[in-house]
Design an enzyme around this catalytic site. Structure first.
Site, PDB file in Angstrom:
ATOM      1  N   GLU A  39      10.566  -7.436  -0.150  1.00 59.44           N
ATOM      2  CA  GLU A  39      10.285  -6.322   0.757  1.00 59.44           C
ATOM      3  C   GLU A  39      10.359  -6.705   2.240  1.00 59.44           C
ATOM      4  OE1 GLU A  39       6.698  -4.448   1.335  1.00 59.44           O
ATOM      5  OE2 GLU A  39       5.644  -6.253   1.927  1.00 59.44           O
ATOM      6  N   ASN A  67       4.792  -2.233   0.377  1.00 62.23           N
ATOM      7  CA  ASN A  67       4.574  -1.156   1.342  1.00 62.23           C
ATOM      8  C   ASN A  67       5.652  -1.058   2.413  1.00 62.23           C
ATOM      9  OD1 ASN A  67       3.266  -3.698   2.128  1.00 62.23           O
ATOM     10  ND2 ASN A  67       2.656  -2.619   3.987  1.00 62.23           N
ATOM     11  N   HIS A  68       6.525  -2.065   2.545  1.00 65.29           N
ATOM     12  CA  HIS A  68       7.611  -2.008   3.527  1.00 65.29           C
ATOM     13  C   HIS A  68       8.940  -1.571   2.925  1.00 65.29           C
ATOM     14  CE1 HIS A  68       5.335  -5.177   6.168  1.00 65.29           C
ATOM     15  NE2 HIS A  68       4.901  -3.942   6.362  1.00 65.29           N
ATOM     16  N   HIS A 148       1.193  -5.518  -5.467  1.00 66.11           N
ATOM     17  CA  HIS A 148       1.333  -5.770  -4.037  1.00 66.11           C
ATOM     18  C   HIS A 148       0.112  -5.183  -3.324  1.00 66.11           C
ATOM     19  CE1 HIS A 148       4.090  -6.908  -0.757  1.00 66.11           C
ATOM     20  NE2 HIS A 148       3.577  -5.896  -0.088  1.00 66.11           N
TER      21      HIS A 148
END
Length: 258
Positions: A39, A67-68, A148
């Site tokens: 990511e 989350n990215h 994550h």
């Protein structure tokens, strides 16, 4: 089955270091499957089609994210076209991509699931409810979860919730390898965070002076990837193909010998 799970790859320098040494690591540890968290593999944060391809060229079989994942718009359609590149399963219904993938290896198979924690993170669907739904699908005997997340308590709660239901769980996101690789009572392999792949002298992959400036002055600054000597953080799970139970766990911190 031996499965090598590689921590968050940071930028071009992390991709290049992985490409240089992954085949050696696979040979040394006898890994048959490689899962890589990508990511942060794009130089400009997030993951791009080109950085994903660099990870596949290096030897990744499945790429997980976090989350990215949606930082770069060009990855949207790529996720639709490449089911072996995952985004967290607890994103809303209709989001680009998939949250789990079963890799068919011929004689056997392995299901990889990607999930995002919600403590100090994005306001996504409850990961405990989501993982229950995923596990009701037709999956392989060997199941591995990349969780994550920021909070160690959330990761440990999830691990206890899943022990006996999946083969192994490895945490990502914090970029710092934890010293708790172990097997849970019902046979699930575990590590709270596998760490990162990228520059050693950095703050989670970022040039230290920039991270210091941001935290000292509380002012915005454009982060840049650090340079210099690199490391590969990973964890190796040895799992029974017949039972899906983990028999050994080994954390790995590989650096180039000078």
């Amino acid at each position: 089955m031996k499965v090598l799970c590689v921590g968050d790859v940071v930028g071009r320098i992390g991709c290049s270091f992985l490409a240089k040494h992954l085949l050696e690591l696979k040979s040394t540890y006898g890994a048959e499957v490689v899962i890589v968290n990508g990511e942060n593999s794009s130089q400009a944060n997030g993951i791009s089609p080109s950085s994903a391809q660099r990870l596949f060229d290096a030897g990744a079989d499945v790429i997980t994210t976090g989350n990215h994942v949606f930082r770069r718009k060009e990855i949207f359609e790529y996720l639709e076209e490449h089911s072996e590149v995952l985004r967290p399963a607890n994103y809303p219904s209709g989001t680009f991509g998939r949250g789990w993938f079963t890799l068919d290896m011929g004689r056997t198979a392995i299901t990889v699931i990607n999930m995002l924690g919600v403590v100090f993170m994005e306001n996504l669907r409850n990961p405990f409810e989501c993982i229950d739904e995923v596990l009701r699908q037709q999956l392989a005997k060997v199941i591995i979860l990349d969780f994550h997340g920021e909070a160690t308590s959330e990761k440990l709660a999830m691990a206890n919730y899943l022990d006996g239901r999946i083969s192994a769980m490895f945490g990502t996101h914090t970029h710092v390898q934890t010293a708790d690789a172990r097997i849970f009572p019902k046979g699930m392999g575990y590590i709270t965070d596998v760490g990162m792949t990228g520059p050693i002298h950095s703050v989670l992959g970022v040039k230290p002076e920039l991270a210091i400036y941001r935290q000292k002055n509380l002012l915005p600054v454009r982060f840049e990837i650090a340079e210099g000597d690199c490391m590969i953080n990973a964890v190796l799970f040895e799992i029974s193909e017949q039972t899906g139970v983990t028999s050994s766990v080994q954390s790995i911190c590989y650096t180039e010998k000078h």
